[in-house]
Write a protein that holds these residues in place. Structure first.
Motif, PDB file in Angstrom:
ATOM      1  N   GLU A   1      57.899  57.148  54.634  1.00 15.20           N
ATOM      2  CA  GLU A   1      57.707  58.517  55.114  1.00 15.20           C
ATOM      3  C   GLU A   1      58.916  59.010  55.904  1.00 15.20           C
ATOM      4  O   GLU A   1      58.776  59.695  56.905  1.00 15.20           O
ATOM      5  CB  GLU A   1      56.421  58.593  55.956  1.00 15.20           C
ATOM      6  CG  GLU A   1      55.184  58.352  55.096  1.00 15.20           C
ATOM      7  CD  GLU A   1      53.862  58.395  55.843  1.00 15.20           C
ATOM      8  OE1 GLU A   1      53.873  58.625  57.061  1.00 15.20           O
ATOM      9  OE2 GLU A   1      52.834  58.176  55.203  1.00 15.20           O
TER      10      GLU A   1
ATOM     11  N   HIS B   1      51.678  55.076  60.648  1.00 13.11           N
ATOM     12  CA  HIS B   1      53.105  55.403  60.730  1.00 13.11           C
ATOM     13  C   HIS B   1      53.394  56.309  61.919  1.00 13.11           C
ATOM     14  O   HIS B   1      52.481  56.830  62.545  1.00 13.11           O
ATOM     15  CB  HIS B   1      53.546  56.069  59.419  1.00 13.11           C
ATOM     16  CG  HIS B   1      53.193  55.274  58.202  1.00 13.11           C
ATOM     17  ND1 HIS B   1      52.345  55.735  57.232  1.00 13.11           N
ATOM     18  CD2 HIS B   1      53.547  54.012  57.844  1.00 13.11           C
ATOM     19  CE1 HIS B   1      52.191  54.806  56.293  1.00 13.11           C
ATOM     20  NE2 HIS B   1      52.911  53.751  56.643  1.00 13.11           N
TER      21      HIS B   1
ATOM     22  N   ASP C   1      51.865  60.052  61.648  1.00 14.56           N
ATOM     23  CA  ASP C   1      50.494  60.311  61.177  1.00 14.56           C
ATOM     24  C   ASP C   1      49.605  60.885  62.270  1.00 14.56           C
ATOM     25  O   ASP C   1      48.833  61.812  62.045  1.00 14.56           O
ATOM     26  CB  ASP C   1      49.854  59.025  60.636  1.00 14.56           C
ATOM     27  CG  ASP C   1      50.559  58.492  59.401  1.00 14.56           C
ATOM     28  OD1 ASP C   1      51.226  59.276  58.708  1.00 14.56           O
ATOM     29  OD2 ASP C   1      50.436  57.276  59.133  1.00 14.56           O
TER      30      ASP C   1
ATOM     31  N   HIS D   1      47.770  53.466  54.897  1.00 20.72           N
ATOM     32  CA  HIS D   1      46.776  54.229  55.665  1.00 20.72           C
ATOM     33  C   HIS D   1      45.426  53.513  55.684  1.00 20.72           C
ATOM     34  O   HIS D   1      44.895  53.241  56.767  1.00 20.72           O
ATOM     35  CB  HIS D   1      46.653  55.656  55.125  1.00 20.72           C
ATOM     36  CG  HIS D   1      47.903  56.461  55.308  1.00 20.72           C
ATOM     37  ND1 HIS D   1      48.200  57.558  54.543  1.00 20.72           N
ATOM     38  CD2 HIS D   1      48.943  56.316  56.164  1.00 20.72           C
ATOM     39  CE1 HIS D   1      49.362  58.073  54.933  1.00 20.72           C
ATOM     40  NE2 HIS D   1      49.836  57.328  55.899  1.00 20.72           N
TER      41      HIS D   1
ATOM     42  N   ASN E   1      48.939  56.109  49.594  1.00 16.79           N
ATOM     43  CA  ASN E   1      49.634  55.296  50.593  1.00 16.79           C
ATOM     44  C   ASN E   1      48.697  54.211  51.111  1.00 16.79           C
ATOM     45  O   ASN E   1      47.817  54.479  51.941  1.00 16.79           O
ATOM     46  CB  ASN E   1      50.124  56.191  51.743  1.00 16.79           C
ATOM     47  CG  ASN E   1      51.086  55.461  52.650  1.00 16.79           C
ATOM     48  OD1 ASN E   1      50.907  54.267  52.931  1.00 16.79           O
ATOM     49  ND2 ASN E   1      52.114  56.141  53.096  1.00 16.79           N
TER      50      ASN E   1
END
Ligand SMILES: [Zn+2]
Length: 241
Positions: free
Chosen positions: A48, A14, A17, A127, A124
Motif C-alpha cells: 500500500e 497497515h 488503514d 486485512h 488484501n
C-alpha cells in the motif's frame, strides 16, 4: 451518553488503514476523553505504498520510515497512541511472538471497544489476517489461565471497519457512527497519508454517503458524516433501539 470510561483498541494491518476506516471513531472517542490505542501491525510497505515506490532509489527501509512518520502524525491529530509492530506485509504472517504481544496489549489496555478489519477481503489477505490476530488475542486475553501480569479482559464488542470494497468483503453496515463533529480531524489525518493522496477525496465522499444513510436510518438531520461498522458478536441490551 456516558462513554468517558471507554477505552478503544484498534488493530490495523497497515499504516494508513486505521485512518481511512476508523479515523472518525478514533477522533470521536478521543474528544470524549477516552483512551484510544492503535496497534499498527505493519507499514504496508510493499502493498500500500505505490507512490513511494515510483520515486527513484526508494528502499524498503525508506518506505517504512515515511509510512511510520505519516501514521504517527495522523494518530496525533486523531488523539490516539500508536504502536508499530513492523511485522511485515505481503505477507503479514502471524507468529507466536506477535500473538503473545497482542494478548498483553489487550490485558494492559483493558479495551471496552475493539476495532479491526473484516474477516474476509479478497483484495488484501493482510486485512483478514490482522482481524484474525485481533480476535485470537482478545479470546486469549479473556482466559483466566493465560499468563500475564495484567488482569483478564471482559467481553469488549468487536466492530469491523468498512473495507475498500464492502460488497466483496461480506460487509454489512450494521452500525452508522455519526462523526460529523470530528470529521475535520479525520480529513486532516487523511492528508498526512501523502503516499495515498488518491484516497483523501474517496473517503470524504464515503463519509458523506454514510452520513446521508445515517440520517435516513435515524431521522437525525444534523448528521453530515458517518463511518460504518459491522458487529462480530450480538449486542447485549435491555432495550430495543
Ligand atoms: Zn491495508
Amino acid at each position: 451518553m456516558d462513554t468517558a470510561k471507554d477505552s478503544v483498541l484498534v488493530v490495523s494491518a497497515h499504516a494508513a488503514d486505521f485512518v481511512w476506516r476508523a479515523g472518525g471513531a478514533i477522533a470521536l472517542y478521543h474528544s470524549r476523553g477516552c483512551r484510544v490505542r492503535v496497534l499498527c501491525l505493519s507499514y504496508g510497505e510493499r502493498g500500500e505504498s505505490e507512490r513511494l515506490w515510483r520515486e527513484p532509489g526508494m528502499t524498503l527501509e525508506r518506505v517504512k520510515e515515511v509510512r511510520h512518520a505519516e501514521a504517527e502524525r495522523a494518530a496525533k491529530i486523531l488523539g490516539a497512541e500508536i504502536r508499530f509492530f513492523d511485522a511485515g506485509d505481503y505477507p503479514l504472517r502471524p507468529t507466536a511472538e506477535l500473538v503473545e504481544e497482542l494478548v498483553q496489549e489487550f490485558r494492559r489496555t483493558q479495551p471496552t471497544i475493539v476495532l479491526t478489519h473484516t474477516l474476509s477481503d479478497p483484495y488484501n489477505g493482510d486485512h483478514p489476517e490482522a482481524a484474525r490476530l485481533a480476535m485470537e488475542a482478545r479470546v486469549y486475553a479473556q482466559a483466566a489461565g493465560y499468563p500475564s501480569e495484567a488482569k483478564k479482559v471482559g467481553a469488549p464488542p468487536v466492530f469491523l471497519f468498512e473495507p475498500h470494497q464492502p460488497e466483496m468483503c461480506e460487509f454489512k453496515p450494521q452500525v452508522l457512527l455519526d462523526i460529523t463533529p470530528v470529521f475535520g480531524h479525520k480529513r486532516m489525518a487523511m492528508e498526512c497519508m501523502e503516499a495515498q493522496e488518491h484516497l483523501w477525496e474517496y473517503y470524504t465522499q464515503l463519509a458523506l454517503r454514510r452520513g446521508t444513510q445515517a440520517v435516513r436510518n435515524s431521522g437525525q438531520k444534523g448528521i453530515k458524516y458517518a463511518e460504518a461498522f459491522q458487529r462480530v458478536y450480538p449486542q447485549v441490551t435491555d432495550e430495543l433501539a
